[in-house]
Scaffold this active site. Structure first.
Site, PDB file in Angstrom:
ATOM      1  N   TYR A 100      -4.223  41.638  -3.050  1.00 45.85           N
ATOM      2  CA  TYR A 100      -4.694  42.841  -3.733  1.00 45.85           C
ATOM      3  C   TYR A 100      -4.203  44.117  -3.058  1.00 45.85           C
ATOM      4  CZ  TYR A 100      -7.724  40.345  -6.938  1.00 45.85           C
ATOM      5  OH  TYR A 100      -8.185  39.565  -7.942  1.00 45.85           O
ATOM      6  N   GLU A 196     -13.217  12.913   6.126  1.00 50.00           N
ATOM      7  CA  GLU A 196     -12.502  13.613   5.053  1.00 50.00           C
ATOM      8  C   GLU A 196     -13.473  14.314   4.116  1.00 50.00           C
ATOM      9  OE1 GLU A 196     -10.081  11.128   2.549  1.00 50.00           O
ATOM     10  OE2 GLU A 196      -9.716  12.724   1.118  1.00 50.00           O
ATOM     11  N   ASP A 248     -10.621   8.362   2.882  1.00 51.10           N
ATOM     12  CA  ASP A 248     -10.538   7.398   1.788  1.00 51.10           C
ATOM     13  C   ASP A 248      -9.333   6.499   2.000  1.00 51.10           C
ATOM     14  OD1 ASP A 248     -12.680   8.439   0.459  1.00 51.10           O
ATOM     15  OD2 ASP A 248     -11.502   9.602  -0.993  1.00 51.10           O
TER      16      ASP A 248
END
Lengths: 367, 694
Positions: A100, A196, A248
């Site tokens: 910005y 995780e 995972d």
């Protein structure tokens, strides 16, 4: 503050150097050119001795008088200007705020300097690598998206933060954890478990796993952000905590582990400070479903992307160890991936009560 | 049906079932009362008059709904007027007037349901005796029995319009006609007897008429007046594009007057009548011709009633078919006739002559498009004649592309800073296809038309124009397609779409591709120039930013102007100076080497531009649309600039070109009345007269 204004920080000097490149080139009627190290697989190498991914010295040049690069060049100078402003004012900011700050419509046209944040983010990374300045040194912070709980005490802005007394929510890891911002006052844990997923971290935190096994629980909610990785590294380095990674069982989980251990390709230049070469992969391994009797029906079929990614991983030098090749091949042969959450199929507290204790007891992990 | 069965009492259900399912099985005479004997049926069977048939099936003729009906009435009357003028060798000057008919209370045109359509022409007029039959008898006319290119084909049009008026308002058709300034003008009021298909004359008298020659038709019909797509106005505009030699004046129901000026001062060469080609005749038609012929022998019949069959060829055909060439045509019947017909179809016969078709011509299409459509690039292609089913035809295509420079340079909205996600406005305007058959615009059933399919089937992407799959090309573009033929194969009687014969489709595609190629060259050249321009612009824009940022980095202690100047110098040296203009090659025939094209730039117009009708602009009323004024100015300025340039060379080139063009035309349309046309073409446009710059 007053001293800062008169005396430029080393980073600010580097940024001003950019302006000098332009001025000197213009003096000699030359095309102003920046050279930026390439951030891609082609320009990284795996240092086996150190166990790190290191960046090579291939560079791309970014010149101003080239239609394809002119805008990028202009953007780079604009971002450098904004970063120098941060240095002078001694403020930190976010990537989005930089976007910005540097966005405006170019005089007499419909064109904006930046149209989306996707254009400014890579420019910041370019500056990080080409100036060899860390993002923290540039005063740009990422979002806080990590939590820690366990027998560790921090000093943050003069406040004492005892992570064993923060209930099940823990302490939110700030994005900049350098010693001047975050002090590790005391740590009595035996090891660090990096999880995780936030959901599984919550499970472990709620079950007070850390108290039972005297460990620090850390999560980065997916791919761990810099702050989380850097904090893990500091705990590992300064307090000799072994680090175990729980992810995972899918190619993305493997990659998260590898980023923690060796560093990432995109930010290879930061591996030095971030990577934990001795980190261990505790689960979920492709051998676990069989060993822990997870039914096939809680697996998820690997999709095309998963398979492609897994094959890609097998080609990375740091996955060439035979144990890892077997691990990934086993996943590909089964054709299934498993989420940590799938352990709940057996019991809500299976992870806390059976799986991790078993793993730790048997030292069942991959290096 | 099932519902009906379920709800009706059981007694009637089986009855209706039997009557529906077993009318063809008469043996079951269980209910004799319901059966009809052949005699009774015979009593009911009688001839259906054509007029009666069309009263009930008016959609076949284009009177489906009030809106379309109004357009059809105008169309039929104007077509008739134009055909008459052209056949008589008069440059048509047609006035169309639409008025709201109300009983005292004024109604807004968009609300009105009844209109008076008045079409006046300056044509040859109609002899008194023929007037009632032309306007109040269906299938009566001069065009059906000959194979000659004309707007109308069947002789249904104007009488059907009259019948429609009679049907919806009960009012007769009013006609004024005068054949010369010496003759008196006749006024008629006629209606059609739908049973007998014969005219009923209500009124017939001589009147005073201010026009020296011509015809006026006045119809009162039920209709709906709407603007926009498929409106009377659109039809007139398109007519004027394809017929730049006509002058059209349109008085709208709102009381406005619109003029479609004459941009081309030559009448199209008069088409010739031809005999049918053997390949285009169906067997049944052939049998009828055998019966009707005046020829005494089979070979004579073939040689005299068909084109491209010489006496020798006729004898050969007879020999091949094992029929004596001296057989009387009337005696050839049954299997022999069929074998004979097949032999003809298998014999190699030369394609029909093509000088019977009068195409609009590339120059005229260009001036028509240029006159009515604003653009920056125009091109036109006339294909050589081709043949489908024994009918010769010519395909012509044209393109108008882009927006006029003066429109582009219009003060745009002030530059508003763009927010994230706010891109450039997507220009999703699709091209417009304007279709013609024998110079008549086709407004309905676009997607069923062979021309439209050919436009879709052309890969416009090759020519620098965006096109999504199965859609029209996108962009500010008008695509013009015209089929001229002695017999245009329409998909229906209302003549709205051209049937999709392979030969026609192929020709249209070839014409479109040629147009596309020229457009592609134009577009690519423009893009090259634009990108070069952009390149320079980019650097100029960014230099400012870079200098400002460097200045801030250096803590505001920079010699900004010096750095800026240095960078600008590098930029100019790297973009090759002012070579941008040279990216536009200017060699070869036509503007930028493109034949039969017009290119409009900010500086002027290049290409074959005929100035607009002089007489009209001089007396131009204030209601004339603005674009013609702009156009006029442009033409004059172009002429001026042309004069300044090497004048003799230019003039020579022009003369050479025009004479070449004429020679080409003469060769193509080798018609008997060539000399007369020469005369008309000799006094054409005062081409290089600069019009007064006020």
């Amino acid at each position: 503050m007053a001293t800062k204004e008169t005396k430029a920080t080393p980073v600010e000097k580097k940024l001003i150097g950019l302006a000098d490149i332009v001025i000197q080139a213009a003096d000699r009627s030359k095309d102003p050119t920046l050279s930026i190290p390439i951030r891609a697989l082609s320009n990284v190498s795996f240092n086996e001795r150190k166990g790190l991914i290191e960046m090579g010295d291939k560079k791309q040049t970014r010149t101003f008088f080239n239609v394809g690069m002119a805008k990028k060049f202009m953007q780079t100078v604009l971002v450098a200007d904004a970063l120098a402003e941060l240095q002078r004012a001694d403020l930190t900011t976010s990537l989005r705020e930089i976007y910005y700050r540097t966005k405006h419509t170019i005089k007499d046209s419909h064109e904006n300097t930046f149209d989306t944040q996707d254009e400014s983010d890579p420019v910041i990374e370019d500056l990080e690598v080409s100036l060899a300045a860390l993002r923290e040194e540039l005063h740009v912070r990422a979002e806080n998206s990590g939590s820690i709980v366990g027998p560790v005490v921090f000093g943050d802005d003069g406040d004492r933060v005892d992570c064993s007394k923060l209930g099940k929510g823990g302490y939110s890891v700030p994005s900049i954890v350098e010693p001047e911002y975050l002090e590790i006052r005391r740590c009595t844990a035996d090891f660090l478990l990096l999880v995780e997923k936030g959901t599984q971290w919550n499970r472990l935190s709620e079950d007070k796993f850390w108290r039972r096994y005297n460990c620090v629980l850390l999560t980065g909610n997916g791919q761990p952000p810099r702050g989380v990785r850097r904090l893990a590294r500091r705990l590992h380095e300064e307090h000799k905590l072994p680090v175990y990674v729980l992810v995972d069982n899918d190619p993305w989980g493997y990659y998260i582990y590898s980023v923690v251990k060796q560093g990432s390709i995109n930010l290879a230049f930061e591996s030095q400070r971030m990577a934990i070469p001795k980190a261990k992969f505790i689960g979920l391994s492709s051998a676990d479903p069989e060993r822990y009797g997870l039914p096939r029906n809680v697996g998820i079929k690997l999709n095309e992307k998963d398979i492609a990614r897994a094959k890609e991983l097998m080609n990375y030098q740091w996955f060439k160890k035979p144990a890892w090749q077997t691990e990934i091949k086993r996943m590909l042969t089964s054709g299934l991936k498993y989420e940590l959450d799938a352990l709940a199929n057996k019991d809500f507290q299976y992870l806390t009560k059976k799986y991790l204790p078993g793993k730790l007891k048997e030292k069942d992990w991959l290096d | 049906m099932t519902r009906k069965h379920a709800t009706t009492p059981s007694s009637s259900a089986p009855a209706s079932a039997t009557s529906e399912t077993e009318p063809s099985v008469p043996k079951k005479a269980a209910k004799p009362a319901q059966q009809v004997t052949a005699v009774e049926m015979g009593a009911r069977q009688r001839e259906i008059s054509v007029a009666e048939f069309f009263t009930k099936n008016r959609h076949l003729l284009g009177f489906d709904n009030p809106r379309k009906a109004l357009l059809t009435c105008v169309k039929e009357a104007v077509d008739n007027a134009l055909d008459a003028c052209e056949e008589a060798g008069i440059l048509p000057d047609v006035t169309v007037k639409l008025e709201v008919v109300s009983n005292g209370v004024p109604i807004a045109p968009s609300q009105a349901t009844r209109f008076r359509v008045t079409v006046t022409d300056n044509g040859p007029g109609i002899v008194r005796q023929q007037i009632p039959r032309i306007f109040a008898k269906l299938l009566y006319g001069s065009k059906f029995h000959r194979l000659r290119m004309s707007r109308g084909q069947q002789g249904i049009g104007i009488s059907a319009a009259g019948m429609y008026g009679q049907l919806t308002t009960g009012k007769p058709v009013k006609i004024i006609s005068r054949t010369s300034s010496r003759a008196a003008a006749h006024f008629f009021e006629v209606q059609i007897d739908t049973k007998k298909n014969e005219p009923l004359v209500h009124e017939s008298k001589q009147i005073e008429w201010d026009q020296p020659q011509g015809t006026q038709v006045m119809l009162e019909v039920e209709g709906k007046y709407q603007k926009g797509r498929a409106s009377v106005e659109e039809w007139l505009e398109q007519t004027s594009i394809a017929n730049p030699h006509i002058k059209l004046t349109y008085h709208t129901p709102e009381g406005e007057t619109k003029e479609y000026s004459r941009a081309y001062h030559e009448l199209p060469p008069s088409p010739r009548e031809i005999k049918p080609h053997p390949y285009g005749i169906e067997f049944g038609m052939f049998l009828k011709m055998l019966q009707d012929t005046k020829g005494h022998s089979l070979s004579g019949f073939l040689a005299s009633d068909f084109c491209r069959v010489s006496p020798q060829l006729a004898d050969e055909i007879c020999k091949e078919a094992k029929v004596s060439p001296h057989t009387k045509p009337r005696d050839l019947k049954g299997g022999d006739a069929e074998r004979f017909y097949r032999t003809i179809q298998e014999t190699k016969i030369m394609a029909p002559p093509t000088n019977c078709i009068s195409p609009i011509g590339e120059k005229a299409i260009l001036s028509g498009l240029y006159k009515q459509i604003k653009g920056e690039f125009y091109t036109a292609v006339s294909r050589p004649p081709a043949v489908y089913r024994g009918n010769p035809f010519i395909i012509e295509a044209g393109l108008a592309y882009g927006s006029r420079p003066e429109d582009r340079n219009k003060p745009q909205q002030p530059a508003v800073p763009k927010a994230e996600g706010e891109g450039e406005e997507e220009d999703s305007e699709l091209a417009r296809v304007i279709r013609y058959a024998n110079r008549v615009p086709l407004l309905y059933q676009q997607s069923a038309c062979a021309t439209f399919k050919a436009v879709l089937g052309t890969t416009w992407k090759n020519y620098g124009v965006a096109q999504s799959r199965g859609a029209l090309p996108a962009g500010p573009m008008v695509i013009f397609v015209h089929m001229a033929s002695v017999w245009v194969p329409f998909t229906s009687e209302s003549k709205e779409a051209i049937a999709d014969y392979d030969e026609i489709q192929k020709e249209i595609r070839l014409a479109l591709r040629e147009c596309g190629r020229r457009l592609g060259l134009f577009v690519r050249r423009r893009e090259r120039a634009a990108s070069e321009f952009r390149r320079r612009n980019i650097f100029e824009l960014y230099i400012e930013e870079v200098v400002e940022a460097c200045n801030r980095l250096k803590g505001g202690k920079l010699l900004k102007d010096k750095l800026k100047m240095q960078l600008q110098q590098i930029a100019t040296s790297r973009t090759g100076g002012m070579k941008t203009d040279e990216a536009l090659g200017k060699a070869g025939v036509g503007p930028e080497g493109l034949p039969h094209s017009i290119i409009v730039t900010g500086e002027g117009v290049e290409g074959d531009v005929e100035p607009v009708d002089q007489a009209r602009t001089d007396t131009a009323p204030s209601s004339v649309p603005v674009e013609t004024d702009l156009l006029g100015d442009e033409v004059s300025s172009e002429v001026e600039s042309e004069k300044k340039r090497t004048k003799p060379a230019e003039a020579q080139g022009k003369a050479a070109k025009s004479s070449k063009g004429k020679a080409g035309q003469a060769a193509l349309f080798d018609s008997p009345d060539r000399s007369s046309r020469r005369n008309t073409s000799k006094k054409p446009v005062p081409a290089s007269q600069p019009r007064g710059k006020k």
